[in-house]
Design an enzyme around this catalytic site. Structure first.
Site, PDB file in Angstrom:
ATOM      1  N   ASP A   7      38.493  41.704  40.879  1.00 34.91           N
ATOM      2  CA  ASP A   7      38.030  40.857  41.981  1.00 34.91           C
ATOM      3  C   ASP A   7      37.789  41.755  43.190  1.00 34.91           C
ATOM      4  OD1 ASP A   7      37.437  38.613  43.611  1.00 34.91           O
ATOM      5  OD2 ASP A   7      39.503  38.633  44.353  1.00 34.91           O
ATOM      6  N   GLU A  66      34.210  39.863  39.015  1.00 32.47           N
ATOM      7  CA  GLU A  66      33.669  38.688  39.690  1.00 32.47           C
ATOM      8  C   GLU A  66      32.464  39.104  40.520  1.00 32.47           C
ATOM      9  OE1 GLU A  66      35.836  34.952  41.233  1.00 32.47           O
ATOM     10  OE2 GLU A  66      35.773  36.354  42.919  1.00 32.47           O
ATOM     11  N   ASP A 139      43.808  37.448  45.607  1.00 32.69           N
ATOM     12  CA  ASP A 139      42.927  38.455  44.994  1.00 32.69           C
ATOM     13  C   ASP A 139      43.435  38.808  43.593  1.00 32.69           C
ATOM     14  OD1 ASP A 139      41.253  38.948  47.355  1.00 32.69           O
ATOM     15  OD2 ASP A 139      43.048  39.876  48.196  1.00 32.69           O
TER      16      ASP A 139
END
Length: 158
Positions: A7, A66, A139
């Site tokens: 992420d 992501e 996160d």
């Protein structure tokens, strides 16, 4: 099979390594690469060095990241895109390829709803991986969610 979920953010890089064994998923490790406030090129370097440490300390079979999301501040979007581009290049150099998922795809894969909250996603991550304690910051749970999403896609392909 070990799946690295990433992420990328403008201040931190969340990562998670999830083991997929048939239909069972197990968290191997999750963490955060903290980006210290400094000039942009040094922040890029910190992020890449953090990614290198993850790759050097774990066997990784698949990588999923992501995709960037829409932000109201154009400077934030630009910075995230540059971080993501640098990470993508480094992943290709170290691993050869990766898969990308939008935040909506991740939310839908974990909760069934594309408009789920981060808290709903975090709840499902903990449930799927059997985690009892709270995971902070988000996160890290986002990185776990990306790895789980990729694991689900791999299972569907079999």
């Amino acid at each position: 099979m070990n799946i690295l979920g990433i992420d990328p953010g403008s201040r931190n890089l969340g990562y998670a390594i999830v083991e997929l064994n048939n239909s069972h998923m197990k968290l191997i490790e999750a963490g955060l690469v903290k980006i210290k406030p400094s000039e942009f090129q040094y922040q890029l370097s910190q992020m890449i060095e953090g990614l290198d440490m993850v790759f050097s300390s774990h066997s990784v079979d698949e990588v999923a990241m992501e995709d960037i999301f829409y932000a109201y501040n154009p400077q934030t979007v630009l910075k995230l895109a540059q971080f993501r581009g640098a990470l993508a290049l480094r992943i290709i150099q170290l691993h050869g390829n990766f898969s990308a998922y939008t935040p909506l795809q991740v939310k839908k894969a974990l909760t069934g709803k594309a408009k789920a909250s981060k808290e709903q996603v975090a709840f499902m991550v903990k449930k799927i991986l059997g985690i009892k304690k709270e995971v902070k910051p988000l996160d890290i749970t986002d990185a776990m969610a990306v790895a789980i999403t990729h694991a689900q896609r791999l299972r569907l392909k079999r």
